[in-house]
Design an enzyme around this catalytic site. Structure first.
Site, mmCIF file in Angstrom:
data_model
loop_
_atom_site.group_PDB
_atom_site.id
_atom_site.type_symbol
_atom_site.label_atom_id
_atom_site.label_comp_id
_atom_site.label_asym_id
_atom_site.label_seq_id
_atom_site.Cartn_x
_atom_site.Cartn_y
_atom_site.Cartn_z
ATOM 1 N N ASP A 1 -9.294 -4.179 -7.069
ATOM 2 C CA ASP A 1 -9.005 -3.024 -6.195
ATOM 3 C C ASP A 1 -9.548 -1.851 -6.220
ATOM 4 O O ASP A 1 -9.605 -1.199 -7.521
ATOM 5 C CB ASP A 1 -7.401 -2.753 -6.310
ATOM 6 C CG ASP A 1 -6.701 -2.043 -5.329
ATOM 7 O OD1 ASP A 1 -7.440 -1.102 -4.680
ATOM 8 O OD2 ASP A 1 -5.561 -2.291 -4.659
ATOM 9 N N HIS B 1 -8.089 -4.712 -2.782
ATOM 10 C CA HIS B 1 -6.838 -3.946 -2.115
ATOM 11 C C HIS B 1 -6.583 -4.745 -0.722
ATOM 12 O O HIS B 1 -7.642 -4.880 0.146
ATOM 13 C CB HIS B 1 -7.345 -2.548 -1.823
ATOM 14 C CG HIS B 1 -5.914 -1.477 -1.304
ATOM 15 N ND1 HIS B 1 -5.305 -1.124 -2.443
ATOM 16 C CD2 HIS B 1 -5.624 -0.971 -0.126
ATOM 17 C CE1 HIS B 1 -4.245 -0.414 -1.786
ATOM 18 N NE2 HIS B 1 -4.381 -0.475 -0.396
ATOM 19 N N CYS C 1 0.787 -1.171 -0.193
ATOM 20 C CA CYS C 1 -0.033 0.052 -0.163
ATOM 21 C C CYS C 1 0.969 1.240 -0.001
ATOM 22 O O CYS C 1 1.744 1.467 -0.986
ATOM 23 C CB CYS C 1 -0.899 -0.176 1.267
ATOM 24 S SG CYS C 1 -2.105 1.323 1.562
#
Length: 233
Positions: A172, A203, A124
């Site tokens: 995502d 995600h 991330c």
């Protein structure tokens, strides 16, 4: 999982910060600087560090939010998300890159690493940072899991001279498909850059503390990462 881990201190230009060090059973190995999500060096990131230590790597995970408070650990509930976004927005990205530089200096200086190669591995926020770490020429290889914002830093693509592996989830909702497409097109001619997109994965698919955990994608990505690191380091 039996691990040999501890927190150590690292000197920065404007203070000291902690980093979680996890050593392999053999005591020596190539190095990985592990770059956190926006939730801090929490239990999940420490578990990931221990996992890669079990795979034979010397792993050092710096606490990148230290300027806002030492060793902040957040969960994945609504309050955790809210605070995590605030912390990410409060983080000076240039200073975070300097923290990674300082961490890598310490990592390379460890007897456990010696003359071995080192890689960056991030998730991330940390995935974007891993990409910049590669562009900054600080590592021998880099891995980025769902690195949000890489598509906005493609001007740095020519600076990447080391092998890079990127993982994205096909579902995502933080990183749109056209962002992944623009990244893939940018690196199309670069044989050192490998991109995997996992069907059905959202995600954060690697994190088994999150609702978006996707067991198959996490296993595939970990396998792909181990093969990549084994070849590069």
């Amino acid at each position: 999982m039996e691990t040999n881990s501890q927190w150590i201190d690292i000197d920065a230009a404007d203070g000291k910060f902690g980093a979680y060090l996890s050593l392999p059973r053999g005591g020596k190995g190539p190095g990985i600087v592990l770059l956190q999500e926006i939730f801090g060096v929490n239990q999940h990131i420490r578990n990931v560090a221990d996992q890669y230590a079990a795979d034979g790597y010397v792993v050092l995970a710096p606490d990148l939010f230290w300027r806002e408070g030492a060793r902040i650990e957040l969960g994945y509930d609504e309050a955790g998300w809210k605070r995590a976004v605030e912390l990410m927005q409060a983080t000076d990205f240039a200073k975070a890159q300097e923290d990674v530089r300082a961490t890598l200096k310490v990592l390379r200086g460890l007897d456990a690493v010696g003359d071995a190669k080192v890689a960056s591995l991030g998730y991330c926020f940390g995935g974007r940072l891993s990409y910049h770490t590669a562009a900054n020429g600080l590592v021998d290889a880099a891995v980025a899991y769902y690195g949000g914002g890489i598509q906005n830093a493609l001007n740095r693509a020519p600076e990447i001279k080391v092998p890079v592996l990127m993982h994205f989830g096909a579902q995502d909702d933080h990183i749109p498909a056209d962002a992944v497409k623009s990244i893939a097109e940018t690196f199309d001619g670069n044989e050192q850059v490998e991109i995997h997109v996992y069907e059905g994965a959202e995600h954060g698919f690697n994190c088994n503390h999150r609702a978006s955990y996707h067991q198959r994608a996490a296993a595939q990505a970990h396998g792909n990462t181990l093969v990549f690191l084994g070849e590069q380091l």
